[in-house]
Scaffold this active site. Structure first.
Site, mmCIF file in Angstrom:
data_model
loop_
_atom_site.group_PDB
_atom_site.id
_atom_site.type_symbol
_atom_site.label_atom_id
_atom_site.label_comp_id
_atom_site.label_asym_id
_atom_site.label_seq_id
_atom_site.Cartn_x
_atom_site.Cartn_y
_atom_site.Cartn_z
ATOM 1 C CB THR A 26 -0.904 -0.027 1.250
ATOM 2 O OG1 THR A 26 -1.785 -1.144 1.145
ATOM 3 C CG2 THR A 26 -1.732 1.251 1.377
ATOM 4 N N GLY A 27 0.391 2.307 -0.641
ATOM 5 C CA GLY A 27 1.137 3.571 -0.688
ATOM 6 C C GLY A 27 1.428 3.964 -2.123
ATOM 7 C CG ASP A 80 4.109 -2.767 1.399
ATOM 8 O OD1 ASP A 80 3.809 -1.674 0.891
ATOM 9 O OD2 ASP A 80 3.539 -3.211 2.429
ATOM 10 C CB ALA A 131 9.656 0.889 3.696
ATOM 11 C CG ASP A 132 6.389 5.121 6.071
ATOM 12 O OD1 ASP A 132 5.983 5.832 5.136
ATOM 13 O OD2 ASP A 132 5.675 4.271 6.631
ATOM 14 N N GLY A 137 3.734 1.943 7.702
ATOM 15 C CA GLY A 137 2.437 2.329 8.261
ATOM 16 C C GLY A 137 2.088 3.786 8.045
ATOM 17 N N GLY A 177 0.874 4.981 5.567
ATOM 18 C CA GLY A 177 -0.435 4.983 4.900
ATOM 19 C C GLY A 177 -1.515 4.311 5.745
ATOM 20 C CD GLU A 233 1.511 -1.577 4.500
ATOM 21 O OE1 GLU A 233 1.296 -0.838 3.540
ATOM 22 O OE2 GLU A 233 2.091 -1.185 5.523
ATOM 23 C CE LYS A 280 9.496 7.160 1.499
ATOM 24 N NZ LYS A 280 8.674 6.237 0.782
HETATM 25 C C1 5RP Z 1 1.530 2.170 4.090
HETATM 26 C C2 5RP Z 1 3.005 2.037 4.081
HETATM 27 C C3 5RP Z 1 3.723 2.561 2.872
HETATM 28 O O1 5RP Z 1 4.402 1.515 2.271
HETATM 29 C C4 5RP Z 1 4.678 3.628 3.300
HETATM 30 O O2 5RP Z 1 3.953 4.631 4.001
HETATM 31 C C5 5RP Z 1 5.406 4.257 2.113
HETATM 32 O O3 5RP Z 1 4.489 4.960 1.323
HETATM 33 P P1 5RP Z 1 4.921 5.694 -0.012
HETATM 34 O O4 5RP Z 1 5.316 4.646 -0.982
HETATM 35 O O5 5RP Z 1 3.680 6.448 -0.434
HETATM 36 O O6 5RP Z 1 6.053 6.623 0.324
HETATM 37 O O7 5RP Z 1 3.626 1.509 4.961
HETATM 38 O O8 5RP Z 1 0.994 1.756 5.311
#
Ligand code: 5RP
Length: 262
Positions: A33-34, A89, A91-92, A103, A105, A111, A129
């Site tokens: 997600t994201g 996926d 990540a932040d 998280g 998002g 996840e 990141k």
């Molecule tokens: C969602 C997440 C996302 O993977 C994380 O926030 C990264 O988002 P983005 O790709 O928009 O930078 O953990 O819960």
């Protein structure tokens, strides 16, 4: 068109495109997600459409499920799939041992369940990141709404004995109301600034009544693909101990760039 993309979107795109190429015919794939994971879903949709790739996707949020169906990916629940070949996926934050904060998002619970039920987790991200130590990004903690202020007080009190720099927390909001996850829970964002012992913190947080899950992904991620705005890609695998440098050229006419709404 790619010319209208920001450098950060290009970085996310090249990481996602590289990860999409790891997906093989017949695989069951966890879909993150994201915004970076959304690029991945679009890239996989293109492979399904143009190359006849046959995969089953297990989305980690209602948003990702809607996008996956939109781009033509067959979607199933985790319980239907039972076990996945691969989860991809975003990540932040990512540290040198490929431990993560996730998280941002609000989808950390699904996840983590989906990534843990996979043979391999691949994380895709822009270079911003990567961190030396986790914690500058607020750590999301999913908690049930019942007694949430008591849970918040307990979490803050527990942080006093943890190796962290900041101890404040805030309830995640969606406008004037609390943000609600796909499971109907709330998110507490912990402003820790620096997490000295992420493994210990992850265990302690999950022992508290009211806490459902935290956004620390420890020893879950196998491979990180970091994209740059100029098309450079770095692929780091923690099990193999390898780091590979690659470059991806943009295709200006790529129809993935049409009709973007996020
Ligand atoms: C969602 C997440 C996302 O993977 C994380 O926030 C990264 O988002 P983005 O790709 O928009 O930078 O953990 O819960």
């Amino acid at each position: 068109m790619s010319g209208e993309l920001s450098l950060i979107d290009k970085a996310k795109f090249v990481a996602a495109k590289r990860a999409a190429d790891m997906v093989e015919d017949g695989m069951r794939v966890g879909l993150g997600t994201g915004s970076t994971a959304a690029w991945l879903v679009r890239c996989l949709g293109e492979r399904v459409r143009d190359d006849g790739l046959r995969i089953k996707g297990v989305p980690t949020s209602s948003r990702t499920a809607a996008l996956a169906r939109d781009v033509g990916i067959e979607v199933m629940s985790l319980d239907e799939a039972r076990w996945l070949d691969l989860t991809i996926d975003g990540a932040d934050e990512i540290d040198g041992e490929l431990n993560l904060i996730k998280g941002g998002g609000g989808a950390l619970l699904q996840e983590k369940i989906v990534a843990t039920a996979s043979d391999r987790m691949v994380v895709i991200a822009d270079a911003g990141k990567e961190v030396g130590t986790l914690g500058a990004f607020p750590l999301p903690v999913e908690m049930i709404p019942f007694g949430w202020q008591t849970t918040q007080a307990l979490v803050e009190e527990t942080l006093i004995s943890m190796d962290v720099l900041g101890r404040n927390s805030s309830l995640r909001m969606n406008g004037d109301a609390a943000f609600v996850t796909d499971e109907g829970n709330y998110i507490l964002d912990l402003h820790l600034k620096r997490i000295g012992n992420a493994r210990q913190l992850a265990l302690v947080l999950n022992q508290m009544p009211g806490v459902v899950e935290n956004g620390l992904f420890i020893d879950i991620c196998d491979t990180v693909i970091v994209g740059h705005g100029d098309g450079r890609i770095l692929v780091r695998d923690i099990n193999e101990g390898t780091v590979e440098h690659e470059k991806l050229d943009f295709v200006e006419s790529n129809n993935l760039f049409a009709d973007l709404d996020d």
